[in-house]
Design a protein around this motif. Structure first.
Motif, PDB file in Angstrom:
ATOM      1  N   GLN A   1      11.769   7.059   2.401  1.00 46.61           N
ATOM      2  CA  GLN A   1      12.629   7.013   4.437  1.00 46.61           C
ATOM      3  C   GLN A   1      11.140   6.180   4.449  1.00 46.61           C
ATOM      4  OE1 GLN A   1      12.722  10.881   6.287  1.00 46.61           O
ATOM      5  NE2 GLN A   1      15.267  10.781   5.838  1.00 46.61           N
ATOM      6  N   GLU A   2       9.695   6.769   4.235  1.00 48.17           N
ATOM      7  CA  GLU A   2       8.447   6.240   4.840  1.00 48.17           C
ATOM      8  C   GLU A   2       8.128   4.633   4.154  1.00 48.17           C
ATOM      9  OE1 GLU A   2       7.358   6.926   7.014  1.00 48.17           O
ATOM     10  OE2 GLU A   2       5.855   5.748   7.280  1.00 48.17           O
ATOM     11  N   LEU A   3       8.333   4.578   2.779  1.00 48.95           N
ATOM     12  CA  LEU A   3       8.217   3.311   2.311  1.00 48.95           C
ATOM     13  C   LEU A   3       9.809   2.640   2.290  1.00 48.95           C
ATOM     14  CD1 LEU A   3       8.936   4.543  -1.879  1.00 48.95           C
ATOM     15  CD2 LEU A   3       6.902   3.268  -0.618  1.00 48.95           C
ATOM     16  N   GLU A   4      11.397   2.511   3.220  1.00 44.10           N
ATOM     17  CA  GLU A   4      11.760   1.685   3.156  1.00 44.10           C
ATOM     18  C   GLU A   4      11.377   0.942   4.924  1.00 44.10           C
ATOM     19  OE1 GLU A   4      14.551   0.585   1.966  1.00 44.10           O
ATOM     20  OE2 GLU A   4      13.987   1.573   0.216  1.00 44.10           O
ATOM     21  N   MET A   5      10.847   1.880   5.550  1.00 46.45           N
ATOM     22  CA  MET A   5      10.323   1.511   7.037  1.00 46.45           C
ATOM     23  C   MET A   5       9.153  -0.023   6.949  1.00 46.45           C
ATOM     24  SD  MET A   5      10.931   4.978   9.268  1.00 46.45           S
ATOM     25  CE  MET A   5       9.270   5.320   9.982  1.00 46.45           C
ATOM     26  N   LEU A  27       1.084  -2.229  -7.041  1.00 48.49           N
ATOM     27  CA  LEU A  27       0.175  -0.784  -7.328  1.00 48.49           C
ATOM     28  C   LEU A  27      -0.529  -1.524  -8.611  1.00 48.49           C
ATOM     29  CD1 LEU A  27       0.076   2.332  -5.864  1.00 48.49           C
ATOM     30  CD2 LEU A  27      -1.362   0.485  -5.112  1.00 48.49           C
ATOM     31  N   LEU A  28       0.411  -1.663  -9.868  1.00 50.47           N
ATOM     32  CA  LEU A  28       0.152  -1.550 -11.412  1.00 50.47           C
ATOM     33  C   LEU A  28       0.331  -3.446 -11.438  1.00 50.47           C
ATOM     34  CD1 LEU A  28       1.512   1.880 -12.735  1.00 50.47           C
ATOM     35  CD2 LEU A  28      -0.739   1.425 -12.036  1.00 50.47           C
ATOM     36  N   THR A  74      -0.927  -1.829   1.902  1.00 45.81           N
ATOM     37  CA  THR A  74       0.534  -2.094   2.191  1.00 45.81           C
ATOM     38  C   THR A  74       0.982  -0.272   1.945  1.00 45.81           C
ATOM     39  OG1 THR A  74       0.914  -3.850   2.883  1.00 45.81           O
ATOM     40  CG2 THR A  74       2.614  -2.581   2.328  1.00 45.81           C
ATOM     41  N   ALA A  75       0.824  -0.429   0.299  1.00 50.35           N
ATOM     42  CA  ALA A  75       0.705   0.929  -0.297  1.00 50.35           C
ATOM     43  C   ALA A  75      -0.013   2.332   0.276  1.00 50.35           C
ATOM     44  CB  ALA A  75       0.764   0.900  -2.538  1.00 50.35           C
ATOM     45  N   LEU A  76      -0.477   1.782   0.449  1.00 49.16           N
ATOM     46  CA  LEU A  76      -1.602   3.407   0.808  1.00 49.16           C
ATOM     47  C   LEU A  76      -0.676   3.510   2.091  1.00 49.16           C
ATOM     48  CD1 LEU A  76      -5.485   2.803   0.636  1.00 49.16           C
ATOM     49  CD2 LEU A  76      -3.780   4.221  -0.584  1.00 49.16           C
ATOM     50  N   SER A  77      -0.581   2.830   3.281  1.00 51.14           N
ATOM     51  CA  SER A  77       0.024   2.526   4.775  1.00 51.14           C
ATOM     52  C   SER A  77       1.040   3.706   4.236  1.00 51.14           C
ATOM     53  CB  SER A  77       0.499   2.107   5.285  1.00 51.14           C
ATOM     54  OG  SER A  77      -0.797   0.941   6.414  1.00 51.14           O
TER      55      SER A  77
END
Ligand code: HEM
Length: 187
Positions: free
Chosen positions: A180-184, A30-31, A42-45
């Protein structure tokens, strides 16, 4: 730090959690100066499920405990940005409900704090990708200084020092939801 305030203490105690999140390969781009549209999508998701789950759990928790806090709802803005990018939004599950004011404050700290980096992210994304990229989520509700100060008044009013470990547990639970979400996320 002798006799830190709740704000100072919580920031220090969760610094490593924040680092793990903002340095995660799904959010770090993002940066970047060469951020791409798929990376942005992907970052938003990655943020959608934890943001929507926390908003729901906190909204229920605040009502159940009869506490008045002006919770800002941003999940719909995030979903609108994702829709515009053709990004599928997973159905959020409700995070486990906070059972005490201390755990509400800990979870709120993470949700409200996540608005602090948003303005900086929005400026960068706009600079790299221009005006056409959807930025409702990062721009619509920047956390104003006065709102952040109000949050801390609320937190200190409800959370005397003996409850701080429970506040920290609530904050760590919220950071874990993001991890957890980031890892998925498939990159
Ligand atoms: C790439 C993503 C992110 C970046 C670049 C970022 C950046 C920042 C920055 C610059 C601040 C300090 C702003 C200020 O003091 O004015 C901040 C604060 C904060 N952010 Fe993030 N952030 C990111 C993602 C997140 C996420 C996903 C969460 C939630 C899980 C989060 C939670 C927080 C919290 C709780 C604070 C308040 C820290 C404190 O002052 O106590 N951030 N972030």
């Amino acid at each position: 730090m002798s006799n830190p305030t709740l704000s100072e203490w919580l920031k220090r105690e969760t610094r490593a959690d924040h680092r793990r999140v903002d340095q995660h390969p799904a959010l770090k781009p993002l940066l970047k100066r060469d951020l791409t549209l798929p990376e942005y999508a992907t970052a938003l998701s990655a943020l959608y499920v934890p943001i929507a789950s926390l908003e729901e759990a906190l909204s229920i928790g605040l009502t159940a405990l009869g506490a008045h806090y002006p919770l800002t709802q941003r999940a719909a803005l995030l979903k609108a940005d994702m829709d515009q990018l053709g990004q599928h939004a997973s159905v959020p599950h409700c995070a486990s409900l906070p059972k005490s004011m201390a755990s509400i404050v800990g979870m709120l700290y993470v949700l409200e704090g996540s608005r602090l980096g948003g303005a900086m992210i929005a400026r960068h994304v706009k600079r790299v990708m221009g005006d056409q990229v959807p930025l409702r989520f990062f721009t619509t509700h920047p956390l104003e200084e006065a709102q952040w100060a109000d949050f801390w008044h609320f937190a200190e009013y409800h959370c005397p020092p003996p409850t701080w470990p429970a506040v920290l547990a609530g904050a760590q639970q919220a950071f874990t939801l993001f991890m957890q979400e980031l890892e998925m996320i498939e990159r």
